[in-house]
Design a protein around this motif. Structure first.
Motif, PDB file in Angstrom:
ATOM      1  N   VAL A   7     -20.567  11.722 -27.900  1.00 17.76           N
ATOM      2  CA  VAL A   7     -20.744  10.324 -27.456  1.00 17.76           C
ATOM      3  C   VAL A   7     -21.984  10.161 -26.565  1.00 17.76           C
ATOM      4  N   GLY A   8     -22.594  11.292 -26.207  1.00 11.80           N
ATOM      5  CA  GLY A   8     -23.784  11.221 -25.353  1.00 11.80           C
ATOM      6  C   GLY A   8     -23.469  11.513 -23.894  1.00 11.80           C
ATOM      7  N   LYS A   9     -22.400  12.306 -23.674  1.00 16.53           N
ATOM      8  CA  LYS A   9     -21.953  12.606 -22.308  1.00 16.53           C
ATOM      9  C   LYS A   9     -22.997  13.360 -21.489  1.00 16.53           C
ATOM     10  N   THR A  10     -23.471  14.471 -22.058  1.00 18.85           N
ATOM     11  CA  THR A  10     -24.422  15.329 -21.337  1.00 18.85           C
ATOM     12  C   THR A  10     -25.709  14.569 -21.033  1.00 18.85           C
ATOM     13  N   THR A  11     -26.186  13.837 -22.017  1.00 20.06           N
ATOM     14  CA  THR A  11     -27.399  13.020 -21.843  1.00 20.06           C
ATOM     15  C   THR A  11     -27.191  11.987 -20.749  1.00 20.06           C
ATOM     16  N   THR A  12     -25.999  11.379 -20.737  1.00 16.29           N
ATOM     17  CA  THR A  12     -25.684  10.359 -19.732  1.00 16.29           C
ATOM     18  C   THR A  12     -25.692  10.955 -18.330  1.00 16.29           C
ATOM     19  N   VAL A  13     -25.124  12.161 -18.189  1.00 16.85           N
ATOM     20  CA  VAL A  13     -25.131  12.837 -16.883  1.00 16.85           C
ATOM     21  C   VAL A  13     -26.581  13.037 -16.421  1.00 16.85           C
ATOM     22  N   GLY A  14     -27.434  13.475 -17.345  1.00 18.48           N
ATOM     23  CA  GLY A  14     -28.851  13.683 -17.026  1.00 18.48           C
ATOM     24  C   GLY A  14     -29.538  12.399 -16.601  1.00 18.48           C
ATOM     25  N   LYS A  15     -29.280  11.327 -17.340  1.00 15.69           N
ATOM     26  CA  LYS A  15     -29.909  10.038 -17.015  1.00 15.69           C
ATOM     27  C   LYS A  15     -29.428   9.510 -15.661  1.00 15.69           C
ATOM     28  N   LEU A  16     -28.114   9.636 -15.420  1.00  9.05           N
ATOM     29  CA  LEU A  16     -27.556   9.176 -14.140  1.00  9.05           C
ATOM     30  C   LEU A  16     -28.161   9.964 -12.982  1.00  9.05           C
ATOM     31  N   ALA A  17     -28.289  11.276 -13.197  1.00  5.39           N
ATOM     32  CA  ALA A  17     -28.876  12.141 -12.161  1.00  5.39           C
ATOM     33  C   ALA A  17     -30.292  11.663 -11.827  1.00  5.39           C
ATOM     34  N   GLY A  18     -31.070  11.374 -12.866  1.00  2.13           N
ATOM     35  CA  GLY A  18     -32.445  10.902 -12.684  1.00  2.13           C
ATOM     36  C   GLY A  18     -32.498   9.586 -11.923  1.00  2.13           C
ATOM     37  N   GLN A  19     -31.582   8.671 -12.270  1.00  2.16           N
ATOM     38  CA  GLN A  19     -31.573   7.363 -11.607  1.00  2.16           C
ATOM     39  C   GLN A  19     -31.167   7.469 -10.144  1.00  2.16           C
ATOM     40  N   LEU A  20     -30.131   8.269  -9.886  1.00  7.61           N
ATOM     41  CA  LEU A  20     -29.654   8.430  -8.505  1.00  7.61           C
ATOM     42  C   LEU A  20     -30.716   9.119  -7.643  1.00  7.61           C
ATOM     43  N   LYS A  21     -31.362  10.107  -8.238  1.00  6.66           N
ATOM     44  CA  LYS A  21     -32.448  10.801  -7.524  1.00  6.66           C
ATOM     45  C   LYS A  21     -33.554   9.797  -7.204  1.00  6.66           C
ATOM     46  N   GLY A  22     -33.825   8.921  -8.159  1.00  4.50           N
ATOM     47  CA  GLY A  22     -34.842   7.884  -7.960  1.00  4.50           C
ATOM     48  C   GLY A  22     -34.490   6.925  -6.831  1.00  4.50           C
ATOM     49  N   GLN A  23     -33.188   6.808  -6.550  1.00  6.77           N
ATOM     50  CA  GLN A  23     -32.745   5.937  -5.439  1.00  6.77           C
ATOM     51  C   GLN A  23     -32.751   6.696  -4.116  1.00  6.77           C
ATOM     52  N   GLY A  24     -33.237   7.938  -4.170  1.00  8.17           N
ATOM     53  CA  GLY A  24     -33.320   8.719  -2.937  1.00  8.17           C
ATOM     54  C   GLY A  24     -32.054   9.484  -2.598  1.00  8.17           C
ATOM     55  N   ARG A  25     -31.115   9.574  -3.563  1.00  8.62           N
ATOM     56  CA  ARG A  25     -29.875  10.313  -3.324  1.00  8.62           C
ATOM     57  C   ARG A  25     -30.093  11.793  -3.626  1.00  8.62           C
ATOM     58  N   LYS A  26     -29.365  12.658  -2.903  1.00 10.66           N
ATOM     59  CA  LYS A  26     -29.424  14.088  -3.187  1.00 10.66           C
ATOM     60  C   LYS A  26     -28.319  14.393  -4.201  1.00 10.66           C
ATOM     61  N   VAL A  27     -28.724  14.794  -5.390  1.00 12.88           N
ATOM     62  CA  VAL A  27     -27.786  14.930  -6.515  1.00 12.88           C
ATOM     63  C   VAL A  27     -27.639  16.394  -6.928  1.00 12.88           C
ATOM     64  N   LEU A  28     -26.415  16.748  -7.282  1.00 19.96           N
ATOM     65  CA  LEU A  28     -26.131  18.082  -7.807  1.00 19.96           C
ATOM     66  C   LEU A  28     -25.347  17.895  -9.105  1.00 19.96           C
ATOM     67  N   ILE A  29     -25.668  18.705 -10.131  1.00 22.62           N
ATOM     68  CA  ILE A  29     -24.938  18.597 -11.405  1.00 22.62           C
ATOM     69  C   ILE A  29     -24.078  19.842 -11.605  1.00 22.62           C
ATOM     70  N   ALA A  30     -22.832  19.612 -12.046  1.00 15.42           N
ATOM     71  CA  ALA A  30     -21.953  20.729 -12.413  1.00 15.42           C
ATOM     72  C   ALA A  30     -21.822  20.755 -13.933  1.00 15.42           C
ATOM     73  N   ALA A  31     -22.196  21.892 -14.542  1.00 18.25           N
ATOM     74  CA  ALA A  31     -22.099  22.018 -16.003  1.00 18.25           C
ATOM     75  C   ALA A  31     -20.735  22.614 -16.360  1.00 18.25           C
ATOM     76  N   ALA A  32     -19.705  21.753 -16.360  1.00 19.06           N
ATOM     77  CA  ALA A  32     -18.341  22.231 -16.597  1.00 19.06           C
ATOM     78  C   ALA A  32     -17.908  22.088 -18.053  1.00 19.06           C
ATOM     79  N   ASP A  33     -18.842  21.669 -18.925  1.00 22.98           N
ATOM     80  CA  ASP A  33     -18.541  21.691 -20.362  1.00 22.98           C
ATOM     81  C   ASP A  33     -18.983  23.067 -20.867  1.00 22.98           C
ATOM     82  N   THR A  34     -18.086  24.042 -20.726  1.00 24.11           N
ATOM     83  CA  THR A  34     -18.461  25.430 -21.031  1.00 24.11           C
ATOM     84  C   THR A  34     -18.047  25.840 -22.437  1.00 24.11           C
ATOM     85  N   PHE A  35     -17.522  24.880 -23.211  1.00 25.42           N
ATOM     86  CA  PHE A  35     -17.052  25.215 -24.565  1.00 25.42           C
ATOM     87  C   PHE A  35     -18.096  24.940 -25.631  1.00 25.42           C
TER      88      PHE A  35
END
Length: 316
Positions: free
Chosen positions: A117-145
């Motif tokens: 459905v575009g989950k991983t891509t969405t996480v990446g895009k959200l991370a980019g947007q939040l970082k752009g707002q000056g937020r400190k962002v961390l991503i957890a890659a918990a889709d290990t399957f």
């Protein structure tokens, strides 16, 4: 921001062309084809809205309200209903004041949904947007399957300029979340975005996994603002609604992200899913680039759908 919004509105309008042909042209033909407002008129409208993926519950509410407005305002001409109908659809889709509180608070955001459905891509895009707002962002890659999920997320994290925890194929998702939560606390991250596995074929396993993840976050990071965002593929229409229902049974879904709304005739699902689940659509995606994922704006969406010209001049 205004330019970006305008650009997004243009892309949204283009992206909703097939949905417009599917729903709005039908509605317009009812307005022009009927000379009076009677039961047949309402039945035709009902059929077009349901066939356009607006959903039974939302259609019912929209038309109940329309009948009331027609009566109260003594409306005789079908064409005079158009504005009321547009307003009623907008009201069905209001997101609410607190929808984006997680962006301002220290929060853990689980991104859930089936594969593809575009989950991983969405996480990446959200991370980019939040970082752009000056937020400190961390991503957890918990889709290990999913074999490529870690690599894909790694590329997005690098593009967004944020740190990534986990991503080893076959690792226990709950232990990835454990590590990520503790890293988020240690590094004083503002937002921890968690990509999760998208398996629905065995609901019991998924339920157990999500419960386990939930317990870990609760225990390790009790003060964090919690958000569970489900990603749905807009092109799948009623199927997306079914997926959302199934996930809502296993997790407290707080928001919906609708992807791939460009080029689908099923954009009406944005109305249905919000109305049926009483969960707001918070973001919509109309393309591949980071700025093609935007906060959902009911006014903008319905104006783009109905091609309301004035919307383009509206200053955001």
């Amino acid at each position: 921001m205004n330019e970006e919004k305008k650009g997004f509105f243009g892309r949204l309008k283009d992206g909703l062309t097939k949905t417009r042909n599917n729903i709005v042209h039908g509605i317009d033909s009812v307005f022009s084809g009927f000379s009076s407002i009677d039961e047949d008129f309402y039945e035709e409208l009902e059929e077009i809205l349901i066939m356009g993926d607006i959903g039974v519950a939302a259609t019912d509410e929209i038309l109940t309200k329309l009948r009331q407005q027609v009566k109260e305002n003594h409306i005789k001409e079908p064409e005079a209903c158009r504005e009321y109908l547009i307003r009623n659809i907008k009201e069905q889709m209001q997101v609410g004041e607190t929808a984006y509180d997680f962006e301002k608070e220290q929060s853990v955001v689980l991104v859930i949904g089936v594969n593809g459905v575009g989950k991983t891509t969405t996480v990446g895009k959200l991370a980019g947007q939040l970082k752009g707002q000056g937020r400190k962002v961390l991503i957890a890659a918990a889709d290990t399957f999913r074999a490529a999920a870690g690599e894909q997320l790694s590329a997005w994290a690098a593009r967004a300029g944020v740190d990534l925890i986990g991503g080893t194929e076959g690792a226990d998702p709950a232990s990835v979340i454990f590590d990520a939560v503790n890293a988020a606390k240690a590094r004083n991250a503002d937002v921890l975005l968690c990509d999760t596995a998208g398996r629905l074929h065995n609901k019991k396993n998924l339920m157990e996994e999500l419960k386990k993840i939930d317990r870990i976050i609760e225990r390790e990071f009790p003060g964090a603002h919690r958000e569970n965002l489900i990603v749905l593929d807009g092109t799948t229409g009623q199927n997306a609604l079914q997926q959302a229902r199934e996930f809502a049974e296993v997790a407290q879904v707080t928001g919906i992200i609708l992807t791939k709304l460009d080029g689908t005739a099923k954009g009406g699902i944005a109305v249905a899913v919000q109305s049926e689940l009483q969960v707001p659509v918070k973001y919509i995606g109309v393309g591949e680039s980071i700025e093609d994922l935007q906060k959902f704006d009911a006014e903008q969406f319905v104006d783009a759908l109905f091609d309301v010209k004035a919307a383009e001049e509206t200053e955001e």
